[in-house]
Design a protein around this motif. Structure first.
Motif: not given
Ligand code: PRX
Length: 677
Positions: A524-530
């Motif tokens: 939850r702490d690591w959103p993937y940046i597109s």
């Protein structure tokens, strides 16, 4: 370009970007046969049910052993899916189909020349050929699980055969797009540490037999200079038994696959049960720095995601004839020509050549003759076909149930032509947004459940939960209709595992910016940046506006501006180079290259040509710029940074806006005169 600048551009873009369109609905005929009609799939794949929901995709495959942990986050953000499980991709794409479907066509190979016969390779024949090649790779080339091998092959049936032979052994394949240059192949050979290169002597494109073997010679030599010795080059032949290249075979290094295979006729190789998280392949893609990134894709997670999305978004059934017009040298081809369709026991079409060769009716003749019912391509090709052959589809007797758009935003007008003319008003369309890194679709409609909306990719896939951030890390409210950085809140099985040999770059490019706690092991702490800008409409459909970084999307293919610039700098006379995207009616974007010459060197057409040729030689002909502008100096900030925003405005004939922050504002007029003369 800083993120801030890019965002502002995107905000401006929305105003001129197309508006929200009305829905189109699938026919009852389509819904009646669709693989996924259960709306509850979105609940089953809600964040509350994450990550266990992905068992539903994994269950589409055959496993030697099941996992003990469905998602292992201990090395966050390098996610491991299905840890403890064992699987083989080649077995799942071939062997398991034999009891019921051995006589079914797995691959229809369509040569570009219409007087050459289409090859229909059954699953049984695929099994035989893949086994023999696997035996050769193991015995003659000495390859074993975990080794990397570079493939530099065009669209030919031998390419998936070679990939599946690698997968059978657990050898990691790294296929380089056939149109890339020998030097681009060399970079990938070096980065992946391949000591075997697999290529072909020649192939047809646009009616000409292209001599391809030379690229292998260049690649091996250039890789050798960087310390990576390629000791074997395996050469397929376009015409087995006949050598179709003017470049000699090098004794002791180059070998004809078709000759070697004779020794392995009838050989069978047991598929190697691989850990689910073992890498299946590398796929290099452009980034914001010069060096391409080797996206490392896993075996179990990738295959489960490719199979699941092929089944539910592509709506592939075993009886379908499925034609994806991408090149296998790109991720689309890996996921949606080879692994996804074959895992589902479909017949997949591989076309060697140019879609409009010898005339704009070619695609529809192929569709008619093979009775294709699922068609998959990029907006660039749709725009081209609409321009050069708007009346052609009506002349042919084919019927699609399903069509896909991938790789770039599709304009609503183009979408409607695709729908009405190519699909004859009968086929559903899915607009699929995703990336090399993501292994499979991120946003798309599920075709029997969600209506289509021209110009919108659609909602997040089941199990994919997008979120839009502004530059300061604030989350934009859902349905805000404002542009921001589109990210994915959660991991998913298709996501790449890391950048080959460069974990730091992986973390800094894709996860660092919005990470809430760098020591956290909680996904939850690591959103993937597109890296894309997008807008979220009130109905939860996403419109993708384009890249926010220094990547140009040309005909749905990614080119890093830095890669192009460093190629230009290999020309002695060039002091500085800057590449900017220019809007193009057919290709979406094309690169314009600005070059400032070393002092004392005069601009000339020959020099511009030399620079353009350098880009083709270093990268490939897809990198050829629209124009090379030789300018006396670049617009620069006081700290000496080239202002690409200014050059982009000039190339696109837009207002340059404020130039007062420039160290040399007078140059703007000089460059404008050169470009807009
Ligand atoms: O900018 C997005 C655009 O293509 C980029 C990914 O390119 P690549 O890694 O080469 O993968 C191609 C196969 C998907 C994205 O960052 N893009 C991709 N699909 C769409 C898109 N833009 C708008 N709409 C799409 N459907």
């Amino acid at each position: 370009m800083t993120g801030k600048e890019a965002l502002e551009t995107s905000e401006a873009q929305i105003a001129v970007h197309w508006q929200e369109e009305e829905y189109y609905y699938p026919s009852t005929k389509f819904i009646a046969q669709a693989n996924m009609t259960d709306e509850k799939i979105y609940d089953r794949f809600s964040l509350d049910n994450f990550p266990n929901c992905y068992k539903e995709y994994a269950d589409l495959l055959d496993w030697y052993e099941y996992w003990h942990t469905i998602l292992d986050t201990s090395d966050a953000p390098c996610w491991k899916w299905f840890t403890g499980a064992k699987i083989n991709a080649s077995y799942n794409c071939i062997d398991r189909h034999l009891p019921k479907n051995k006589n079914k066509t797995a691959i229809h190979f369509v040569p570009e020349l219409e007087n050459e016969k289409v090859e229909h390779i059954t699953y049984q024949e695929l099994y035989v050929r893949v086994n023999e090649v696997a035996a050769l790779l193991q015995d003659f080339a000495g390859l074993k699980a975990g080794d990397r091998v570079t493939l530099h092959m065009p669209m030919t049936a031998e390419l998936p055969i070679t990939m599946l032979a690698c997968a059978r052994l657990g050898v990691i394949h790294s296929e380089v797009f056939g149109g890339f240059s020998g030097r681009a192949a060399a970079d990938r050979v070096v980065d992946s540490g391949s000591r075997v290169l697999i290529t072909i002597d020649s192939y047809y494109r646009g009616g000409a037999l292209i001599d391809h073997k030379e690229k292998a010679d260049i690649a091996v030599e250039a890789a050798g200079k960087e310390g990576q010795i390629v000791d074997k080059v395996l050469v397929w032949q376009r015409y087995p038994g006949k050598y179709s290249s003017s470049f000699p075979m090098i004794n002791g290094r180059d070998f004809f696959v078709n000759d070697l295979l004779k020794k392995y006729y009838g050989k069978r190789i047991e598929p190697v049960p691989m850990p689910a998280e073992a890498p299946l392949f590398l796929m290099y893609t452009s980034g914001t720095t010069g060096k391409p990134k080797g996206c490392q894709h896993s075996t179990g997670g990738f295959l489960a995601y490719a199979a699941g999305t092929s089944k539910y978004v592509q709506d592939i059934h075993p009886e379908d004839v499925y034609w994806c017009m991408a090149d296998i040298g790109w991720i689309t081809g890996h996921s949606y020509i080879v692994y996804g369709p074959l895992a589902l026991c479909a017949s997949t079409v591989i076309y060697e050549g140019v879609p409009t060769y010898p005339d704009p009716g070619r695609c529809w003749r192929i569709a008619q003759d093979l009775d294709v019912n699922i068609f998959h391509t990029a907006p660039t090709l749709i725009r081209t076909l609409r321009k050069v052959g708007p009346d052609e589809p009506a002349k042919y007797n084919y019927e699609f149930k399903h069509m896909t758009s991938v790789g770039e935003p599709i304009e609503p007008e183009v979408w409607k032509w695709y729908y009405n003319v190519v699909g004859k008003g009968k086929a559903v369309i899915v607009d699929t947004w995703w990336q090399t890194e993501t292994g499979g679709f991120l946003c798309s409609t599920l075709p029997a459940i969600k209506p289509m909306k021209p110009g919108s990719a659609g909602p997040g896939m089941p199990g994919i939960h997008p979120i839009i951030y502004d530059e300061d890390g604030n989350v934009l409210p859902e349905g805000a209709g404002k542009a921001g950085n589109i990210c994915i809140q959660n991991p998913w099985p298709g996501a790449f595992q890391t950048i080959w040999g460069n974990r730091d770059r992986y973390v800094s490019t894709y996860y660092a910016k919005y990470c809430k706690n760098k020591d956290s092991k909680d996904w939850r702490d690591w959103p993937y940046i597109s890296g894309d800008a997008a807008v979220d409409a009130p109905d939860g459909y996403y419109r993708i506006l384009g890249r926010m970084d220094d990547v140009i999307n040309v005909s749905g293919h990614r080119l890093g501006t830095k890669e192009l610039e460093s190629a230009a700098l290999t020309v002695f006379e060039v002091a500085e180079a800057a590449v900017v995207p220019v809007n193009d009616d057919i290709k979406g974007k094309v690169p314009d290259l600005y070059a400032a010459l070393k002092s004392g060197i005069l601009p000339s057409d020959e020099l511009a040509k030399k620079i353009s040729n350098a880009l083709s030689a270093e990268i490939g002909s897809i990198a050829k710029p629209r124009n090379v502008w030789l300018v006396p100096d670049m617009p620069k900030t006081r700290s000496g940074k080239i202002m690409r925003r200014v050059l982009s405005a000039i190339s696109n004939k837009k207002d340059v806006d404020d130039v007062m922050t420039l160290a040399n504002p007078e140059i703007v007029e000089v460059i404008t005169k050169i470009v807009q003369k």
